[in-house]
Scaffold this motif. Structure first.
Motif, PDB file in Angstrom:
ATOM      1  N   LEU A  46       0.829  -1.207   0.000  1.00  0.00           N
ATOM      2  CA  LEU A  46       0.000   0.000   0.000  1.00  0.00           C
ATOM      3  C   LEU A  46       0.861   1.255   0.000  1.00  0.00           C
ATOM      4  O   LEU A  46       0.458   2.296  -0.487  1.00  0.00           O
ATOM      5  N   TYR A  47       2.058   1.148   0.568  1.00  0.00           N
ATOM      6  CA  TYR A  47       2.923   2.308   0.729  1.00  0.00           C
ATOM      7  C   TYR A  47       4.175   2.273  -0.123  1.00  0.00           C
ATOM      8  O   TYR A  47       4.714   3.313  -0.469  1.00  0.00           O
ATOM      9  N   ILE A  48       4.681   1.108  -0.393  1.00  0.00           N
ATOM     10  CA  ILE A  48       5.954   0.980  -1.101  1.00  0.00           C
ATOM     11  C   ILE A  48       5.683   0.463  -2.512  1.00  0.00           C
ATOM     12  O   ILE A  48       5.237  -0.667  -2.691  1.00  0.00           O
ATOM     13  N   ILE A  49       5.978   1.287  -3.486  1.00  0.00           N
ATOM     14  CA  ILE A  49       5.705   0.938  -4.881  1.00  0.00           C
ATOM     15  C   ILE A  49       6.782   0.017  -5.433  1.00  0.00           C
ATOM     16  O   ILE A  49       6.492  -0.952  -6.119  1.00  0.00           O
ATOM     17  N   ASP A  50       8.036   0.323  -5.128  1.00  0.00           N
ATOM     18  CA  ASP A  50       9.164  -0.442  -5.645  1.00  0.00           C
ATOM     19  C   ASP A  50       9.137  -1.865  -5.079  1.00  0.00           C
ATOM     20  O   ASP A  50       9.176  -2.063  -3.865  1.00  0.00           O
ATOM     21  N   THR A  51       9.067  -2.840  -5.963  1.00  0.00           N
ATOM     22  CA  THR A  51       8.952  -4.237  -5.561  1.00  0.00           C
ATOM     23  C   THR A  51      10.144  -4.685  -4.719  1.00  0.00           C
ATOM     24  O   THR A  51       9.972  -5.372  -3.707  1.00  0.00           O
ATOM     25  N   LEU A 102      -5.486  -3.682  -9.139  1.00  0.00           N
ATOM     26  CA  LEU A 102      -4.674  -4.519 -10.025  1.00  0.00           C
ATOM     27  C   LEU A 102      -3.199  -4.447  -9.632  1.00  0.00           C
ATOM     28  O   LEU A 102      -2.484  -5.451  -9.674  1.00  0.00           O
ATOM     29  N   SER A 103      -2.755  -3.266  -9.228  1.00  0.00           N
ATOM     30  CA  SER A 103      -1.357  -3.097  -8.832  1.00  0.00           C
ATOM     31  C   SER A 103      -1.072  -3.737  -7.486  1.00  0.00           C
ATOM     32  O   SER A 103      -0.123  -4.503  -7.345  1.00  0.00           O
ATOM     33  N   ARG A 104      -1.893  -3.430  -6.483  1.00  0.00           N
ATOM     34  CA  ARG A 104      -1.571  -3.839  -5.117  1.00  0.00           C
ATOM     35  C   ARG A 104      -2.097  -5.226  -4.752  1.00  0.00           C
ATOM     36  O   ARG A 104      -1.439  -5.957  -4.042  1.00  0.00           O
ATOM     37  N   GLU A 105      -3.269  -5.579  -5.219  1.00  0.00           N
ATOM     38  CA  GLU A 105      -3.838  -6.870  -4.836  1.00  0.00           C
ATOM     39  C   GLU A 105      -3.441  -7.987  -5.795  1.00  0.00           C
ATOM     40  O   GLU A 105      -3.316  -9.135  -5.395  1.00  0.00           O
TER      41      GLU A 105
END
Length: 184
Positions: free
Chosen positions: A35-40, A136-139
């Motif tokens: 939810l907070y960190i975009i970079d995998t 789609l991005s987070r879940e």
């Protein structure tokens, strides 16, 4: 094996119990972190650090307690430390000072299920397309390119939707945190 048994065995350095708890809690920690960190890579480092800290502090665990609150605190603190430049510096300092002044009692800490429900209610306030892109991005852990292809929109549009969604979530979660601090 149930959670209490796994905690008891973990306190005795049982690696199988650790593996059980890791598999049980990894999805929750991953979801909250993403939810907070975009970079995998950064998100994976934080998730691994959460479980390293769990192992390092296994002797201090409460056998009759739940790990949700404990793992939430560790994850939250690691996220704050990882991305403090993106937070409002004064808010960050206030949070850290208050966290140091208060001793955390896991039973009194915000229940992770309540937080998850609150986050979902915030996500549901997003416009439908932003909601779809965010989920789609987070879940589903799709990349921006995969989302763009799936929804037949440009990557820039995906980036804009994610940026606006994250900005909205951060704003509302900060307000919620401030509210909780004022209630104490």
């Amino acid at each position: 094996m149930d959670e209490q048994e796994a905690i008891k065995r973990l306190k005795n350095s049982d690696e199988k119990a650790f593996s059980f708890l890791y598999k049980s809690y990894w999805p929750k920690v991953n979801h909250f972190t993403r939810l907070y960190i975009i970079d995998t890579d950064s998100a994976e480092e934080i998730i691994q650090e959460v479980f390293i800290k769990l192992w390092e502090h296994r002797k201090e665990l409460n056998e009759s307690g739940s790990l949700d609150g404990y793992l939430f605190i560790i994850t939250r603190n690691l996220i704050f430390n990882s991305s403090r430049q993106s937070f409002n510096h004064q808010f960050y300092q206030t949070t850290i000072i208050e966290a140091m002044e208060q001793s955390y009692n896991i039973d009194e800490e915000l229940d992770a299920a309540d937080l998850h429900a609150y986050i979902n209610s915030i996500i549901e306030q997003l416009p439908p397309r932003q909601q779809e892109v965010f989920r789609l991005s987070r879940e589903h852990q799709l990349t921006y390119q995969e989302i763009a292809q799936k929804l037949q929109i440009s990557i820039k549009t995906v980036e804009r939707h994610m940026g606006e969604a994250l900005k909205f979530l951060r704003k509302n979660l900060r307000l919620y945190a401030i509210f909780l601090m004022l209630m104490d």
